[in-house]
Design an enzyme around this catalytic site. Structure first.
Site, mmCIF file in Angstrom:
data_model
loop_
_atom_site.group_PDB
_atom_site.id
_atom_site.type_symbol
_atom_site.label_atom_id
_atom_site.label_comp_id
_atom_site.label_asym_id
_atom_site.label_seq_id
_atom_site.Cartn_x
_atom_site.Cartn_y
_atom_site.Cartn_z
ATOM 1 N N HIS A 148 -8.419 -0.128 2.586
ATOM 2 C CA HIS A 148 -9.376 -0.891 3.403
ATOM 3 C C HIS A 148 -10.411 0.101 3.924
ATOM 4 C CE1 HIS A 148 -6.249 -4.201 4.595
ATOM 5 N NE2 HIS A 148 -7.112 -4.723 3.744
ATOM 6 N N CYS A 151 -6.900 -1.481 12.846
ATOM 7 C CA CYS A 151 -6.235 -2.579 12.105
ATOM 8 C C CYS A 151 -5.550 -3.560 13.034
ATOM 9 C CB CYS A 151 -5.115 -2.072 11.197
ATOM 10 S SG CYS A 151 -5.495 -0.796 10.065
ATOM 11 N N ASN A 196 0.882 -1.177 0.000
ATOM 12 C CA ASN A 196 0.000 0.000 0.000
ATOM 13 C C ASN A 196 0.918 1.226 0.000
ATOM 14 O OD1 ASN A 196 0.264 1.310 2.701
ATOM 15 N ND2 ASN A 196 -0.470 -0.669 3.466
ATOM 16 N N ARG A 217 0.678 -11.505 2.052
ATOM 17 C CA ARG A 217 -0.119 -11.713 3.283
ATOM 18 C C ARG A 217 -0.870 -13.050 3.288
ATOM 19 N NH1 ARG A 217 -3.125 -6.767 6.046
ATOM 20 N NH2 ARG A 217 -2.920 -8.305 7.724
HETATM 21 N N1 ARG Z 1 0.545 -3.380 5.602
HETATM 22 C C1 ARG Z 1 -0.792 -3.851 5.784
HETATM 23 C C2 ARG Z 1 -1.456 -4.068 4.431
HETATM 24 O O1 ARG Z 1 -1.225 -3.300 3.542
HETATM 25 C C3 ARG Z 1 -1.573 -2.904 6.627
HETATM 26 C C4 ARG Z 1 -2.934 -3.439 6.972
HETATM 27 C C5 ARG Z 1 -3.726 -2.517 7.805
HETATM 28 N N2 ARG Z 1 -4.945 -3.095 8.146
HETATM 29 C C6 ARG Z 1 -6.141 -2.539 8.001
HETATM 30 N N3 ARG Z 1 -7.160 -3.187 8.439
HETATM 31 N N4 ARG Z 1 -6.302 -1.406 7.372
HETATM 32 O O2 ARG Z 1 -2.214 -5.001 4.231
#
Ligand code: ARG
Length: 293
Positions: A178, A274, A22, A95
């Site tokens: 998100h 998060c 991201n 992930r």
């Molecule tokens: N680095 C993680 C990603 O890009 C951050 C996730 C953050 N989580 C959230 N629920 N916004 O997936």
């Protein structure tokens, strides 16, 4: 089951920013100082846990796993309502290894009676958990984000698994990838949100369901500080360090605000919400059913 709100967090020992999925993620900044940032992350995570406990919650911890740095964001692990967990499927290979780890954690919680069902998504559906699907306690439905990480075909699945209405909100930009980065229902029917994160059509949905006086618009600065990514427990709101403007707005509405320095996690594009997953949410319907029994 416990009366206290129950949250899942992950041990931050193996957190890091080692890839970029991201636009907020800063692997360069992490690489410049990994030891200090790892120590700072542990401090931040335990400060967040303390604030949740101060607000009346109980916290369960998932063990850290090496090479899964984003495991510290369990909001993305599943959607949980009425004791049922719908396990996430991640868009990015970076992930995807988290799915099995979280599934295992949920099965253990089920064995302890803290969850009743652990449910799998059908094939060809991407859904990144409560990060993209937020229960609105006051309205009694889910708001679900799609278009960046989760796919729109997740919406009918969520509806049928939980037997609840789902209002889909298309996310317009990869900066707000998100739903929880730009949208936060607050006790009393208010919603804190960042309008530029949404398509015109999804803004229309928000306006249809949330009265003007209940819509709290975040500024670009407030959203970039990851303050929309907040945990709300009754009157308490826990979030990353907030700009004075937001502090004043929330205080004027009668909320009590706890701010935690989450700088190391913001280098990964994540904030307070998060880093948590609420496990004990009950839909009004279930409560009504039980009351009628
Ligand atoms: N680095 C993680 C990603 O890009 C951050 C996730 C953050 N989580 C959230 N629920 N916004 O997936």
């Amino acid at each position: 089951m416990t009366d206290k709100p129950l949250f899942l967090m992950t041990d931050a020992r193996h957190f890091g920013v080692t890839y970029q999925i991201n636009p907020w993620m800063r692997p360069d900044a992490w690489k410049a100082n990994p030891a200090a940032l790892t120590a700072a992350a542990a401090k931040s995570a335990s400060a967040l846990r303390k604030e949740l406990e101060k607000a009346g919650a109980r916290v369960e911890i998932v063990d850290a796993v090496e090479n899964l740095p984003d495991l510290v964001f369990p909001a993305n692990a599943a959607i949980v309502l009425d004791g049922r967990a719908l396990v996430a499927r991640f868009r990015h290979p970076e992930r995807q290894g988290e799915e099995a780890v979280f599934r295992d954690a949920f099965l253990k919680l089920k064995a302890r009676g803290l969850l009743s069902d652990v449910i799998e998504l059908p094939n060809k559906i991407l859904q990144e958990g409560a990060g993209d699907c937020i229960w609105d306690k006051d309205r009694g439905f889910f708001w679900a984000g799609y278009g960046q990480r989760s796919t729109p075909n997740s919406i009918p699945v969520i509806e049928s698994v939980f037997g609840q209405q789902v209002v889909g909100l298309e996310l317009a930009t990869d900066r707000f990838y998100h739903l929880d980065t730009c949208f936060c229902p607050l006790a009393g029917g208010r919603v804190l949100y960042y309008p530029p994160a949404f398509t015109p059509q999804s803004l229309g949905m928000i306006r249809t369901h949330v009265r003007k006086k209940d819509r709290i618009e975040a500024t670009a600065e407030e959203a970039a500080a990851f303050c929309v990514n907040a945990v709300n427990i009754d009157n308490h709101i826990v979030m990353a360090k907030a700009p004075a403007s937001l502090r004043a707005k929330l205080k004027a509405l009668g909320y009590s605000l706890a701010e935690v320095d989450l700088a190391p996690f913001i280098l990964s594009g994540g904030g307070a919400y998060c880093m948590t997953l609420r496990l004990d949410r009950q839909s009004g319907n279930q409560a009504a059913m039980r009351a009628a029994e």
